[in-house]
Structure formats: C-alpha cells, structure tokens
Design an enzyme around this catalytic site. Structure first.
Site, mmCIF file in Angstrom:
data_model
loop_
_atom_site.group_PDB
_atom_site.id
_atom_site.type_symbol
_atom_site.label_atom_id
_atom_site.label_comp_id
_atom_site.label_asym_id
_atom_site.label_seq_id
_atom_site.Cartn_x
_atom_site.Cartn_y
_atom_site.Cartn_z
ATOM 1 N N ASP A 450 27.730 24.147 107.713
ATOM 2 C CA ASP A 450 28.964 24.866 108.044
ATOM 3 C C ASP A 450 29.329 24.673 109.508
ATOM 4 O OD1 ASP A 450 26.704 26.298 108.816
ATOM 5 O OD2 ASP A 450 27.669 28.238 108.599
ATOM 6 N N ARG A 454 25.810 28.659 114.946
ATOM 7 C CA ARG A 454 25.363 29.956 114.420
ATOM 8 C C ARG A 454 24.424 29.838 113.228
ATOM 9 N NH1 ARG A 454 30.372 32.217 112.335
ATOM 10 N NH2 ARG A 454 29.756 31.019 110.501
ATOM 11 N N GLU A 455 24.820 29.081 112.216
ATOM 12 C CA GLU A 455 24.040 29.085 110.982
ATOM 13 C C GLU A 455 23.392 27.748 110.670
ATOM 14 O OE1 GLU A 455 26.197 31.046 107.827
ATOM 15 O OE2 GLU A 455 27.172 32.343 109.261
ATOM 16 N N ASP A 462 31.331 25.018 101.443
ATOM 17 C CA ASP A 462 31.926 24.185 102.483
ATOM 18 C C ASP A 462 31.852 22.715 102.088
ATOM 19 O OD1 ASP A 462 31.044 26.738 103.394
ATOM 20 O OD2 ASP A 462 31.306 26.118 105.458
ATOM 21 N N GLU A 754 36.627 27.424 112.514
ATOM 22 C CA GLU A 754 36.321 28.162 111.286
ATOM 23 C C GLU A 754 37.497 29.049 110.884
ATOM 24 O OE1 GLU A 754 32.911 30.657 111.793
ATOM 25 O OE2 GLU A 754 32.732 31.106 109.655
ATOM 26 N N HIS A 771 33.826 23.911 112.397
ATOM 27 C CA HIS A 771 33.649 24.090 110.948
ATOM 28 C C HIS A 771 34.585 23.074 110.297
ATOM 29 C CE1 HIS A 771 31.332 27.738 110.379
ATOM 30 N NE2 HIS A 771 31.711 27.825 109.125
#
Ligand code: BGC
Length: 871
Positions: A450, A454-455, A462, A754, A771
């Site tokens: 993604d 952050r992740e 996605d 994002e 993103h």
C-alpha cells in the site's frame, strides 16, 4: 524495453524471467519473440544444454513446455531457439543462460543456524544484527562454486569478506511457513585454494518486523536463522559441499538495533570479535523454493538536489523524488559523531521532516530513523537492513555543513523489466503518468504494498485494483505469481482471503480466530483471489498458474455463495425474498474506501459490522463468480463453468432487483456505485445509457469532480468513455480544483497520494503520500487515450484492440507495450482536422482497430498507417 531482431528470435525468457538463477522447477517453460518482419510461427526448435527438442510444429512462443527435458540440480545451462515462420527458417537466437538450484529437498544437507539471543528477547526494533561465520579449507583451486542461501530474517552473504551478489533484502518477503525463497549465487571467483570463510549478516527483516495493525513483532517466528550450502567443484575433478551447521560461530555486529521500517542503528566503532558457537536449529527444508520473481536490487541512484540547514541545527536533504530505499551518506563525520537521519515524505511548517501524518504511534515513536556513531574512518554509511519511503531526510549531529554531493538516495525495489510507456501533447498528463509510475516503484519492493512507510503491507484490495496498470508498465508476471502463491498458501480454511498477503498473522489464527475471519471476506479485497489470477491469465497467458490458482479462486466464490445463502443483513425484516439468497450484504466491509468526503468518523462508522454494503459486495460477488466461471472454461472444467456462470447470472439479477431502479438510478447514488455497475456489466443493455447519464449528472453536480475512492477510481474514466461521455472523462482527468489528480501535481506531488487531500492548501500532509491506488487512472491513458486494450478471449494481446478516443485538447498521444509476443504501439496525431494513426502489431498477433469515425480494420503484424475523420 526491447526491440525485435531481424532473422532470429530474441528476448528469451525462462519462466518469464531473464537468465534466472537457481530455479527449482523440473520443467520450466520457455518464451521468445519471433524475428522482426515475420507474421507467424509454424514450428520451433529448442536446445537446452545437450537436450534438443527437434523441430516441433507449433505456433506457440509464450511459456512453451519443453516436453522430454529433464533438468538436474545445480545445472548452469545455455539455451537457444530457432523458428520457422512465414519467411522460412530463422537463424538460431543468441544463447541465454539459466541455472537450477536443488531440485530435491533431500539434497539439502546443511542445518539452519542462528545467534544465541538473550531471553526474553528485546522488543522488536531493539535487536541487533548478528554475524555468522564458518571456515573451510580447499586443497586446490575451484572450477565452479554455487552458493545457495536463505534466512528467517534478512541476510547478506559474504565470501572471504566480500559481499556476494547484488540482490537486496534477501530472501525477500513470503509466507515463510509455506515458501521460503532460496537465492543462488555463482561464487567461483570468490574462492581460492587454502582457507576460506563464508559469513552472513543477519537481522530481523520481514520475518520478525512489527506488523502494521496487530502491532506485534515476530509474526512468522521469534528466532532468526540462516541456511547456506556451498557446492564446489574443484580443479582436480572432485567436489565438496560446505554448509551451515555445527562449527559455525556468531557475534553481534556493529548494527546495534534494526527493524525493517523503523531504521538501522549502527556504531561503526564496534568490531566483531567475541565469536561464540552458533545455535543449530532443526527447521527442516520443506519450505524451500527457488525464485519466481525478479530479485530486489538497487535499481537507481538519485543524487540529493538540495540541503538546507534549519535554525534548530538539522540539515534537511531533498532528493527530489519520493522513493523506496535508503540513503548513502558519504561519511558520518569525525570519530564519535552521533548522526541521526529521519526519513519522511513531507516537511512541517518549520521546514523539517515530519512523519506525524504516517501514524507511526505503534512503533513507540521511532520510525524511518537511522542513527550512526562514527568511527571516523570516512566509511560511507548505507543501511541495507532497513528500507523506507522518503523524499526528505533530516540529518542531525553531523558536524560538517553537508552538500548535495554527500547524500544519494538508493532506489530499491524489485528489478522489474519496463514494458510500457506513454506520452502525449499534455505535459500534465505525462507528469501524472510519471508520478503514478513512481508510486508503483515505491510499492514494488518484493511485494505489492500500500505504501512504503506506515504499513508496507501487501493489501489485497490495493493490488487487485492496480495490477492491470502495473502489468502495462512493467513485466510483473513473476512478481505477481510470487504474491499469488502466497495468497493461495494462506487462504483460510473457510475460503476467506487474508486482507494482507503475505500475512504475518497466520500463526496467530488459532489464538485469534475471530480476527482472522473478520477481514477475510471484505469485498474488493478478498476478491483479489479471483481477479488477480484472472488478470494474470489475460496479461500473460500462463495456463499453469491459472490451473494452480483455480482451487483458491473457486473456494473464494463458494464462500461468497455460502455467506449470501446463509446470512441476512440485520436491517432486513419480513419474509426473505428468493433473490436475497444471492445478496452479499453481511460481514465486515471496507466499502469503496476513502471517497473524497470521507472523514475519520465516516471511516470508523463504515468499519462497523452493521453497515449494509450489499451494493458493493454483491457487485464483487458477481464479478468474481463470472471470472472464476471464465477460468473454469479456459481450464476445461465445463461443469464448474456452467454452474458458476449460472450463479453469476442469479447474483446479477439479485443486484438489479435490489439496487437498480427502472429509471437507471442506483441506490446509494455514489459515483463509485454507478461506475462499478457499468464497469462490471451489472446493468442490462437497455438501461446503460440512462445509468451513464445519471453518473454524469452526479459528476456535474459535484462540479465535475471525481467522487470515487479506492476501488472504482480505475473504472470511472473508462466507463464514461465507453458509454458516450469521453469529454466528461477528460474534464475529470484535467480538473484542477480539489479533489483531482491535477491538484496533486499542483501541490508538488512526486508520487500519488492515499487521500485526495494528501497535502492540503497549506501543504499539511495527511496519511500516506505514496499510495498507488488513485494512480491507476493512468490505465485510461493506455486503454482509451492511446487506445491499446486486451480483448476478451485473447490473452497476452494475441488479438488486441486499438481504439483511441481523442479529447481533452490533446493533439497527439502514443503508447507502446512489450507484450509476451512482441512490441505493439498506437500513436496518433491530429492534423488538418483528421486523426492520423500508426499501429504496430507484433508477430503472431492481430490488431482490431476502431477509428473515431466508426471505420474498423483488422491488421496483421507490421506497422500500419490509418486516417480517420474526427467526429
Ligand atoms: C491501507 C490501504 C488498505 C486499507 C484497507 C489502509 O490503511 O493503507 O491501502 O487497503 O487500509 O482499507
């Protein structure tokens, strides 16, 4: 990108990969492009090492099975191909090489080893990297040596102190309990007669890193381990094998703490000397697999473009582009200097790097931060055991005024081959294409993620929406196959699909059964199980992969069928109508996700189980049933194909009864619901025009602004263009006010955000700025502006459509794509009020052309010019 070669086949690939090392397939498949100027192949002859296929009558040149070829372990093979075409026999292709790894697991004789770590373990992010080392003697010089290596964790291998190979972040991210990738390296020139050593620097890597939403480390296991086996052929004709096991030693390294996204902390003054016996672990060899995808490498270096010193003393470096990877700092200053580097995508009001918008709270405040204590030896600093998303780096503690030449961004991701490009007369659209491409690159580090910050997680939703766009830009066949094998391996027993693949929480499913199932049926996310294998088939014509994935696809649709039949949304009262057995309106759903007017509150209410998302979920149920029916038909599972096609029809009917009114309105009337309905073909033919007109009305009501979120953004412009509203599509694309793609450009985005308001008017960031989902709009540039499209029933562009739909004031556009059969191109320009189109058709393929004035043509291989009146 490649060119056809006259007189002989070119672009040779084994399992779709260029010169792969260490394949563990017994029967890999071979692909090539036909010679330039040819139209079709009638026969081929393949030579692989000593093996010769002889002349085989066949038109096939994509993933060709070599029947009768029996590969052995550790072969280094040369192969070539010649073909007979309409122009007669060709020359032999230039030879290419590939090698095999160990084809039977019993050939693995070495034992996993690891450091003896403190118990209890320090928390994730506070653990050092360790050196592991083994020594061996060789009587005579080496003729050939192959190193096979892997880890639970992240390893770099060294032979006699020199780093082996150029792959990064090995062994890569996979569902380790099922598939642990082994890398194979030719280390012949690194060994010598006498004493040699093999060592590895081992850290947590993906294996033990902290997971994004459960916020735990050690999802795959609590112990890191390294496994290596060195196969050596000596000049005297004898052979020997040296591998990890008893006798190996370990010591902590100068990397005192490291975590994949938090960063790497190094004290260059530490020299590793206190070697202790390593721990041997009986982890077996059952999960070991060879490479399926191209490796991760340092694919590009970006020199810093600016350095600014702030009043607080920090020096903020701008590399000019949001990327994934790490930096190389020329030196860390005089001995004892303590330098810290914080990496981020945005600057705060004071001009310093901020990572607050990335919600790193679960990482106890430390993220994307490296630190180094200098040994004063002018050693460059390059943290290869961590990877981050960044454009800016805030450096503190460096005593010198830094110049741009002191810092380089290393762009690190899967080394994918470029296959597609696009350009047109509008510089903004070219820039949008470029930043979307960068967003994909930022999220193509071994796994489609993604965001790289952050992740850094392989969210299924996605990737299912971006994969077709990615497949135009790059050859993602291996990259995607690798991900799909993990998806198949980690499918839940219920048929549900983890929302993130690879899923680090698999081992916790027993402990958290509710959580495991909770997200596993989210529409648009779990539907990746049907959509991605089907798209893979369409783009790459890989029959074997479709066959391997088919059980996964089927189990997912059968779960949707069961849920629809057995469950009913809590808000429904009265007698159950027959069509309700095909409505999917229960379970947790993300819905469209991140539409422009969504606030944190609406997102949280969406995330409640009570929300009725039947309009979205039933739509996806229909598409998945249809795709799995199509896959069944391709694979010859005729009974399944008929049953699933019938199921899809009933689901479509249920969707229509429930959500579509006779006047072509859809409830709820969001852009996303209209776009999905048209794109998925949920709407009966007679109502399409009304539905499209209603969609246009909502878009106009929104001041011609995009209103979609994640799932349908790639569909919106194509459905407008396909339903007679191409100018509205162009207006949305070129809209300058928020929300719009142009807003991202106007606010300086170098990757796609994002959220539509990733940077607000004041430049304040929210959520990730890298993103790719909204960047999937660029597929419209490929499929509708340039007009190159797949045709149903003709995978790999064997027969393709060229239908440019000019508009938006563009005066020219062109796109080129290296398909599995060869390069194809569509290039048009407007001149004298007419459209002049040039179409290139690859050997072995046919183009179906539809011109703006309604004329049609069918074109054979070659380059053709056509002219059309403009409406
Ligand atoms: C991720 C997404 C993902 C989504 C699920 C986000 O936090 O960044 O891209 O698909 O959660 O809704």
């Amino acid at each position: 990108m490649s060119e056809l070669v006259a007189g002989r086949p070119s672009r040779l690939r084994v399992e779709g990969l260029r010169c792969p090392h260490g394949l563990t397939l017994r029967s890999p498949r071979f692909s090539w492009w036909l010679p330039a100027g040819t139209t079709n192949q009638v026969a081929y002859r393949l030579q692989v090492g000593e093996w010769d296929s002889g002349r085989v009558e066949s038109a096939s040149s994509v993933l060709v099975e070599a029947t009768g070829l029996h590969l052995q372990s550790l072969q280094d093979l040369s192969w070539r191909v010649r073909v007979w075409t309409d122009l007669g026999p060709s020359d032999w292709s230039a030879p290419e090489r590939f090698s095999t790894g160990l084809l039977t697991l019993t050939e693995w004789v070495s034992t996993w080893i690891g450091p003896r770590e403190a118990t209890p373990l320090p928390p994730g992010g506070h653990r050092p990297a360790y050196w592991l080392k083994g020594e061996f003697d060789l009587g005579v010089a080496v003729r050939r040596a192959t190193l096979l290596a892997t880890a639970h964790g992240l390893y770099e291998a060294f032979v006699n102190g020199a780093r082996v190979g150029d792959q990064e972040l090995t062994p890569g991210s996979t569902a380790y309990a099922h598939r642990t990738q082994v890398q194979s390296f030719d280390v012949t020139s690194m060994l010598h007669a006498g004493r040699n050593d093999l060592s590895a620097l081992l850290s947590d890597g993906w294996y033990r890193s902290v997971s994004p939403h459960m916020k735990i480390a050690d999802g795959y296991g609590a112990r890191t381990a390294f496994l290596a086996q060195l196969h050596i052929e000596l000049e005297d004709g004898t052979g020997t094998v040296f591998g990890t096991g008893p006798g190996w030693v370990f010591t902590p390294s100068s990397i005192t703490a490291v975590e994949l996204t938090r960063g790497q902390h190094q004290d260059q003054r530490i020299t590793s000397s206190d070697w202790q016996p390593a721990l041997c672990a009986d982890l077996g060899h059952g999960t070991l697999v060879g490479p399926v995808a191209p490796p991760v490498r340092q694919v590009e270096e970006l020199p810093a473009v600016a350095v600014r010193r702030l009043p607080n003393g920090a020096q903020v470096v701008d590399v000019g582009q949001n990327v994934n990877g790490w930096v190389r700092l020329r030196d860390a200053g005089p001995a004892g200097s303590r330098v810290s580097l914080v990496h981020g995508e945005a600057l705060d009001a004071d001009g310093d790097v901020t990572i607050e918008h990335l919600h790193f709270a679960h990482l106890d405040g430390v993220a994307q931060t490296d630190s180094i204590v200098s040994a004063g030896n002018d050693e460059p600093y390059e943290p290869r055991h961590t990877t981050k998303g960044f454009r800016y780096v805030s450096i503190t503690g460096h005593p010198r005024d830094l110049a741009p030449a002191d810092l380089t961004a290393k762009v690190v991701h899967s080394d994918l081959e470029r296959t597609g490009d696009f350009a047109c007369s509008n510089a903004d659209l070219n820039r949008l294409h470029e930043i979307s491409d960068w967003s994909f690159r930022g999220n193509a580090c071994d796994v489609p993620t993604d965001c790289p910050t952050r992740e850094r997680a392989g969210w299924t939703g996605d990737w299912q929406l971006f994969m077709p766009t990615a497949a135009f830009l790059y050859d993602v066949a291996g990259f995607n196959a690798k991900w799909l094998y993990d998806l198949a391996a980690q499918q839940l027993p219920s048929g549900g699909i983890p929302t993130i693949v690879p899923d680090r929480h698999e081992s916790l499913r027993g402990e958290y059964p509710f959580e495991a199932e909770f997200f596993a049926t989210a529409a648009g996310w779990a539907d990746a199980a049907a959509h991605v294998p089907w798209q893979h088939w369409l783009h790459y014509e890989d029959h074997r992969l479709l066959d391997q994935l088919y059980p996964t696809m089927l189990r997912w649709v059968e779960l949707q069928e069961r849920i629809a039949r057995e469950e009913r949304h809590s808000s429904r009262t009265g007698d159950r109508q027959p069509h309700e057995a095909f409505l999917l309106d229960t379970r947790f759903q993300f819905g469209e996700w991140l539409e422009p007017d969504e606030t944190d509150d609406t997102i949280h209410s969406l995330m409640r189980l009570e929300a009725d998302m039947g309009v979205v979920a039933t739509g996806y149920f229909f598409r998945s049933a249809q795709q799995v029916a199509a896959a069944a038909a391709v694979l010859g599972h005729d009974a399944d194909a008929r049953r699933l096609a019938g199921l899809a029809e009933q689901v479509r009917r249920a969707w229509q009864i429930e959500y579509l009114a006779p006047d072509g309105t859809i409830a709820p009337g969001t852009q996303a619901n209209y776009a999905r309905a048209l794109s998925f073909d949920l709407v009966p033919g007679a109502l399409r025009a009304e539905v499209a007109a209603n969609l246009v009305a909502i878009i106009r009501k929104a001041g011609t602004h995009v209103g979609t979120g994640f799932l349908t953004t790639p569909m919106l412009l194509p459905v407008l263009a396909d339903n007679g509203h191409v100018e509205v599509a162009y207006e949305l694309l070129l809209q300058r006010t928020e929300p719009s793609w142009m807003t991202m450009l106007d606010r300086g985005a170098t990757t796609v955000w994002e959220r539509w308001d990733g940077l607000d008017e004041q430049g304040v960031p929210s959520d990730s700025l890298n993103h790719y989902s909204k960047g999937a709009v660029i597929s419209f540039l490929h499929t509708h502006v340039a007009g190159i499209r797949l045709l149903p029933g003709f995978p790999a562009y064997r027969r393709f459509l060229v239908q440019p739909q000019p508009g938006g004031g563009l005066t020219w556009a062109r796109a080129r794509l290296d398909t599995p059969y060869g390069p194809i191109e569509s290039a048009w320009r407007q001149q004298d009020g007419r459209l002049h189109l040039s179409v290139t058709v690859a050997p072995g393929t046919t183009a179906e052309v539809r011109l703006p004035d309604g004329a049609q043509a069918e074109l054979p291989p070659g380059t053709h010019s056509l002219v059309s009146d403009l409406p």
